[in-house]
Design a protein around this motif. Structure first.
Motif, short mmCIF file in Angstrom:
data_model
loop_
_atom_site.label_atom_id
_atom_site.label_comp_id
_atom_site.label_asym_id
_atom_site.label_seq_id
_atom_site.Cartn_x
_atom_site.Cartn_y
_atom_site.Cartn_z
N GLU A 230 0.03 0.07 -6.06
CA GLU A 230 -0.06 -0.98 -5.04
C GLU A 230 0.66 -0.58 -3.76
O GLU A 230 1.20 -1.41 -3.03
CB GLU A 230 0.46 -2.32 -5.55
N THR A 231 0.66 0.72 -3.51
CA THR A 231 1.13 1.25 -2.24
C THR A 231 -0.08 1.53 -1.36
O THR A 231 -1.03 2.19 -1.80
CB THR A 231 1.92 2.56 -2.45
N THR A 232 -0.06 1.03 -0.13
CA THR A 232 -1.19 1.20 0.77
C THR A 232 -0.74 1.90 2.04
O THR A 232 0.21 1.46 2.70
CB THR A 232 -1.83 -0.15 1.14
N LEU A 233 -1.40 3.00 2.37
CA LEU A 233 -1.18 3.71 3.63
C LEU A 233 -2.36 3.42 4.55
O LEU A 233 -3.52 3.49 4.12
CB LEU A 233 -1.05 5.21 3.40
N SER A 234 -2.09 3.10 5.81
CA SER A 234 -3.16 2.73 6.75
C SER A 234 -2.90 3.33 8.12
O SER A 234 -1.75 3.52 8.52
CB SER A 234 -3.26 1.20 6.88
N ALA A 235 -3.99 3.57 8.83
CA ALA A 235 -3.91 4.02 10.22
C ALA A 235 -5.14 3.51 10.96
O ALA A 235 -6.23 3.45 10.38
CB ALA A 235 -3.83 5.55 10.32
#
Length: 819
Positions: A547-552
């Motif tokens: 449930e770790t989310t990386l976004s750009a």
């Protein structure tokens, strides 16, 4: 012996038959897409029964006839809790909606199929108990990271160091110039009318246009299960909401078969649920009406004077109204018509007419003699209408056609009295926006969703009366010296013009496991300039099993100043020529945002960084060949936001809250030089905490933030039309440092506390609440006070002080009935 056995058999058998459990079974589907709920839980507390919902099916049992409570939960969906009367085994089918928690304030979306990056969401229970919001959803946005208000409690929203003119507000797809009443006290629609509010601080998707800063998107409720309402009475206003449905609810909510029927809804060829004979009742829908009336001048002045010993002599009055109705045109709920009407009215009047003695005392105190007498009036009204046709032939295809009108009327009157040589401003302004929009959404693959739309807008602008135009460049702090009549000239206004804007956008979401990619493009065409913008935007995110989310996200955003109602709707230096300025380019911004989010049970931790550049910003310039403006302004903003939140989960006793810290650095380019952004706030710490125990809730809010920058006064001169030879003819005009906004006011902080008590009844509940804003009555110096009867002095004139009349300690209380 046989006879005795037979008698025992006849006696025991009915009891055994009666003791057989009664079975309740059926289907559970998701309202969002019509698909069966893969996994969930069903609980019947009275029967001490618990079982699973698997692949959209459930089976439950109860020991005997009676009234029971069915509780159905599923990940990512709203809990269903319904009482039923069981006389025999029966079937019930349920539709579970997305999780929206209802309270007296607003509904903010929980997990939906929209981007997380640059968007913040709080649950309604959290917002409900947050003090210093005056019970208002938009005010509650100021508790989020990156959001500030120049007036502390009041004023427009400054989001990630973008000016308020760079933001856009929408209510059910209708553009609204300002969604709040005077000063930003409360929204122009009832909080209970709101279903969800999205704040996109930056990097917003292609469906939104006309903004280079942020988007605030408000959606109203679209689900009425029966008659109900709310009445809320507070110190500053009262509001109500009534709602009911006509016919049976076909278009949403809980869909069940008749309790006395064993008829089971089947599935149509297109995947939608068939209706049973008991549900086929023809035209269905709902109606909702709500409104508010404010009475600030009635109660606030005496309460404030009793508590602080200070007087308030200027407060606005306002009211608003909303009416919404929906009709489903077919039994399957594929076709629906919705009409929505809402509007508001605000009035503000401030008259000062001092006697000769009072005026002399004012001059002796160093206050501005130019404002000894004045008459200021401002009326603002808005009336908005929307007509919506929704077509949803299947779970994979939907289309919405919207026609709307947004009309605003503003009246400004400013007269500085007979002693002033500056003429009066008497201005009527009528910006009007008409539009038609068609939005399409297609799930064309199990990993891809396409969104597309076309839109046409007619911007009609009209203004009449007279205004005061500045004849030379304003002072370096950007504020005109209203005591210097040589800077102004009276100009008659009789203006009518219009602009036509055509818009199209296309966006496709691709989802491959935890990887999400959302490329999109938007184009706006302004007929006046024959210019078309091309704005590519995109987002990439990846959610890990932990449930770790990386976004750009990266995007370009352009806005035509010729259609910006904020530029058209101003008081001093009013120049409606911006509407017809075909030489102007669209203002532009580039947003870059990256972030990481981690969920830990009931906690969410998020860090986001933003780097936004703005150029071609509109600036007023001295008239040159009929050109009053130029695209010479620029701005840049960068910062980091850290956010930790603990959500509520409807427990009897629980703690909730959130903590955020924001670092921001922002500069602006004006008059050929870079300087600090006038609302730059480098450091901002916000803490909201609450404790609910039984029927009681205590909520607190603490904020600590940097002071705003200011341009120091570094000299003075005798104001033209004054000779400064006697007290009656003395007025010194300040001059400002050429290094704009090089000073900064001290940091400020405050603590707010709220207590709520809630009592439940068969008809609903009653609650009362009381809060104190800025409980320790602290006010930081935030004004560069100038003594007009003295020349500049590096030590005594000006002085950095707390502004006179500033609201510090603010009590607030109210009552609410919900049924």
């Amino acid at each position: 012996m046989v006879s005795l056995v037979g008698k025992l058999f006849l006696f025991v058998m009915p009891a055994l038959v009666f003791a057989q459990p009664l079975v309740i079974s059926g289907k559970v589907v998701s309202e969002a897409h019509g698909e069966p709920v893969e996994f969930g839980t069903i609980v019947i507390p009275e029967a001490k029964f618990k079982s699973r919902v698997l692949d959209g099916k459930y089976t439950a049992s109860v020991p005997k006839p009676g009234e029971y409570t069915l509780v159905i939960t599923a990940p990512g969906l709203k809990e269903i809790r319904e009482k039923i009367i069981v006389k025999k085994s029966l079937q019930k089918n349920f539709r579970m909606s997305l999780p929206v928690i209802r309270t007296q304030t607003v509904k903010l979306r929980s997990e939906r199929d929209i981007q997380k990056l640059g968007r913040n969401t709080l649950t309604m229970q959290q917002l409900k108990e947050t003090p210093a919001t005056f019970g208002d959803a938009i005010n509650a946005l100021a508790t989020l990271p990156g959001v500030i208000r120049p007036g502390g409690f009041f004023g427009p929203l400054i989001i990630r160091a973008a000016g308020d003119k760079a933001n856009r507000y929408y209510i059910d797809d209708i553009p609204v110039p300002n969604p709040q009443h005077f000063g930003g006290l409360q929204s122009i629609i009832s909080n209970d009318m709101m279903r969800e509010v999205d704040l996109y601080a930056s990097a917003f998707p292609v469906q939104y246009g006309g903004a280079t800063g942020a988007i605030i998107d408000i959606q109203t409720i679209d689900d009425v299960k029966g008659f109900g309402g709310v009445v809320d009475v507070s110190v500053i206003s009262s509001n109500f909401l009534l709602k009911s449905k006509w016919g049976k609810s076909v278009g949403g909510g809980v869909t069940v078969a008749s309790p006395e029927s064993n008829e089971t809804p089947g599935t149509n060829a297109d995947g939608t649920t068939k209706k049973t004979s008991a549900e086929k009742s023809g035209t269905t829908g709902y109606w909702i009406t709500s409104g508010r009336i404010g009475y600030l001048p009635l109660l606030v002045p005496p309460i404030y004077k009793f508590l602080t010993g200070k007087s308030i002599d200027m407060l606005p009055q306002y009211y608003d109204y909303q009416l919404k109705g929906k009709i489903f045109l077919d039994d399957a709920g594929k076709h629906a018509l919705t009409a929505f009407f809402f509007g508001s009215y605000d009035t503000f009047k401030f008259v000062r007419n001092l006697s000769a003695e009072e005026k002399a005392q004012r001059i002796a105190d160093g206050q501005d003699p130019a404002t000894a007498n004045f008459n200021i009036s401002n009326d603002v009204s808005s009336h908005n209408q929307g007509l919506y046709y929704d077509y949803k032939p299947s779970a994979n295809l939907s289309n919405r056609l919207v026609a709307y009108n947004s009309f605003t009327y503003s009246y400004f009157y400013v007269d500085l009295g007979a002693g002033s040589t500056i003429g009066a401003t008497n201005l009527n302004v009528y910006p009007n926006i008409l539009g038609i929009k068609d939005k399409l959404k297609i799930d064309w693959a199990n990993f891809a969703t396409l969104k597309a739309a076309v839109e046409y807008n007619l911007y009609y602008f009209k203004s009449t009366g007279q205004t005061q135009q500045i004849t030379s460049s304003p002072t370096s702090n950007g504020q005109p010296d209203i005591g210097n009549s040589t800077l102004f000239q009276t100009v008659p206004v009789n203006f009518t013009d219009q602009n036509h804007l055509i818009t199209a956008y296309l966006e496709n979401k691709f989802q491959f496991g935890g990887l999400r990619m959302v490329p999109g493009v938007r184009s706006d065409f302004l007929a006046r300039t024959q210019n078309a913008t091309i704005d590519p935007r995109g987002l990439v995110s990846y959610e890990f099993p932990s449930e770790t989310t990386l976004s750009a996200a990266l995007g370009q955003y352009q806005s035509y100043p010729q259609t910006n109602t904020f530029y058209f709707n101003q008081i001093f230096n009013y120049q409606p020529e911006v509407v017809m300025a075909n030489y102007l380019q669209p203002e532009r911004a580039i947003h870059r945002t990256a972030g990481i989010e981690q969920k830990f049970d009931t906690f969410v931790f998020k860090v986001e960084g933003f780097y936004n550049d703005f150029d071609r910003l509109l600036q007023s310039v001295p008239a040159n060949n009929g050109q009053y403006f130029a695209n010479t302004g620029a701005q840049r903003a960068r910062g980091v936001e850290v956010f930790l939140r603990k959500d509520q989960h409807d427990k009897e006793t629980e703690f909730y809250g959130w903590l955020s810290y924001t670092y921001t650095q922002a500069e602006q380019y004006t008059n050929g030089a870079w300087s600090r952004f006038n609302y730059e706030q480098p450091h901002s710490l916000k803490l909201v905490a609450g404790l609910r125990f039984g029927a009681n809730t205590i909520g607190t809010q603490f904020q600590l933030y940097s002071g705003f920058p200011y341009t120091p006064i570094d000299g003075s001169s005798c104001t033209p039309t004054y000779n400064c030879s006697s007290p009656a003819t003395t007025r010194y005009s300040p001059s400002y440092d050429s290094n704009l906004y090089s000073g900064r006011f001290p940091a400020s902080h405050r603590l707010d506390i709220r207590y709520t008590h809630k009592s439940s009844y068969k008809w609903g509940y009653f609650s009362w609440y009381i809060e104190v804003i800025n409980i320790y009555n602290f006010a930081a110096p935030s004004q560069q006070k100038w003594n007009y009867n003295q020349p500049y002095s590096a030590t005594t004139n000006p002085q950095i002080v707390v502004p006179n009349g500033v609201l510090t300690l603010i009590p607030y209380a109210g009552l609410e009935w919900r049924f």
